[in-house]
Design a protein around this motif. Structure first.
Motif, PDB file in Angstrom:
ATOM      1  N   PHE A 133       0.837  -1.198   0.000  1.00  0.00           N
ATOM      2  CA  PHE A 133       0.000   0.000   0.000  1.00  0.00           C
ATOM      3  C   PHE A 133       0.874   1.251   0.000  1.00  0.00           C
ATOM      4  O   PHE A 133       0.630   2.194  -0.754  1.00  0.00           O
ATOM      5  N   HIS A 134       1.911   1.246   0.822  1.00  0.00           N
ATOM      6  CA  HIS A 134       2.828   2.386   0.883  1.00  0.00           C
ATOM      7  C   HIS A 134       3.487   2.619  -0.474  1.00  0.00           C
ATOM      8  O   HIS A 134       3.606   3.746  -0.941  1.00  0.00           O
ATOM      9  N   CYS A 135       3.899   1.531  -1.137  1.00  0.00           N
ATOM     10  CA  CYS A 135       4.518   1.647  -2.460  1.00  0.00           C
ATOM     11  C   CYS A 135       3.514   2.141  -3.507  1.00  0.00           C
ATOM     12  O   CYS A 135       3.873   2.874  -4.416  1.00  0.00           O
ATOM     13  N   ALA A 136       2.256   1.739  -3.357  1.00  0.00           N
ATOM     14  CA  ALA A 136       1.211   2.190  -4.291  1.00  0.00           C
ATOM     15  C   ALA A 136       0.970   3.695  -4.162  1.00  0.00           C
ATOM     16  O   ALA A 136       0.579   4.346  -5.133  1.00  0.00           O
ATOM     17  N   LEU A 137       1.227   4.242  -2.987  1.00  0.00           N
ATOM     18  CA  LEU A 137       1.073   5.688  -2.788  1.00  0.00           C
ATOM     19  C   LEU A 137       2.176   6.474  -3.484  1.00  0.00           C
ATOM     20  O   LEU A 137       2.025   7.666  -3.723  1.00  0.00           O
ATOM     21  N   GLN A 138       3.290   5.801  -3.788  1.00  0.00           N
ATOM     22  CA  GLN A 138       4.423   6.442  -4.460  1.00  0.00           C
ATOM     23  C   GLN A 138       4.800   5.648  -5.711  1.00  0.00           C
ATOM     24  O   GLN A 138       5.878   5.087  -5.792  1.00  0.00           O
TER      25      GLN A 138
END
Length: 149
Positions: A133-138
């Motif tokens: 999820f964190h990677c999907a935000l960036q």
């Protein structure tokens, strides 16, 4: 390549080499990497390739692999091989960044002293999902560079 993990084998002791883990689960991994009929091009492998570092020498005996070329004894790499290795490294850094982010979760950063079979698997799955999820935000940090060759 999306920069997120889609499958993992949690709960394997750290003393077991990654290549051993892969060999022990090769049938399951091949199912994950198998191309659909629409994805397969004539003359190509029926499996998607894996991006690996030099520690996975021998993986190509199981599945298609993109890995860096090594210097042969007393021979330098060609400019083409050095360029290819640089592209692979630039792409692989996304994997390393993902694992670096995963280790930010305190429950995974230190030695786990709980029940490895059940509790650790749940912790790992939750932390992997949160890291995805964190990677999907960036997404720009995880865009693909290497597409073919």
């Amino acid at each position: 390549m999306s920069g997120v993990v889609v499958h993992f084998f949690p709960g394997i002791p750290g003393a077991v080499h990654d290549l051993t883990c892969i060999a022990n689960h090769i049938d399951e991994i091949k199912k994950l990497l198998e191309k659909t009929t629409e994805e397969q091009e004539p003359g190509s492998s029926k499996y998607w390739a894996v991006l690996a570092d030099r520690g996975y020498q021998g993986l190509q005996n199981f599945i298609p692999v993109y890995s860096p070329k090594k210097n042969l004894k007393h021979q330098r790499l060609t400019t083409e091989d050095e360029t290819r290795n640089a592209k692979l490294a630039a792409t692989r850094i996304r994997c390393e960044n993902w694992y670096g982010r995963l280790k930010n979760w305190r429950c995974l950063a230190a030695k786990f002293r709980g029940d490895r079979e059940e509790t650790y698997k749940k912790y790992f799955a939750i932390c992997a999902a949160l890291t995805n999820f964190h990677c999907a935000l960036q997404p720009k940090s995880f865009s693909p560079i290497l597409t073919k060759n």
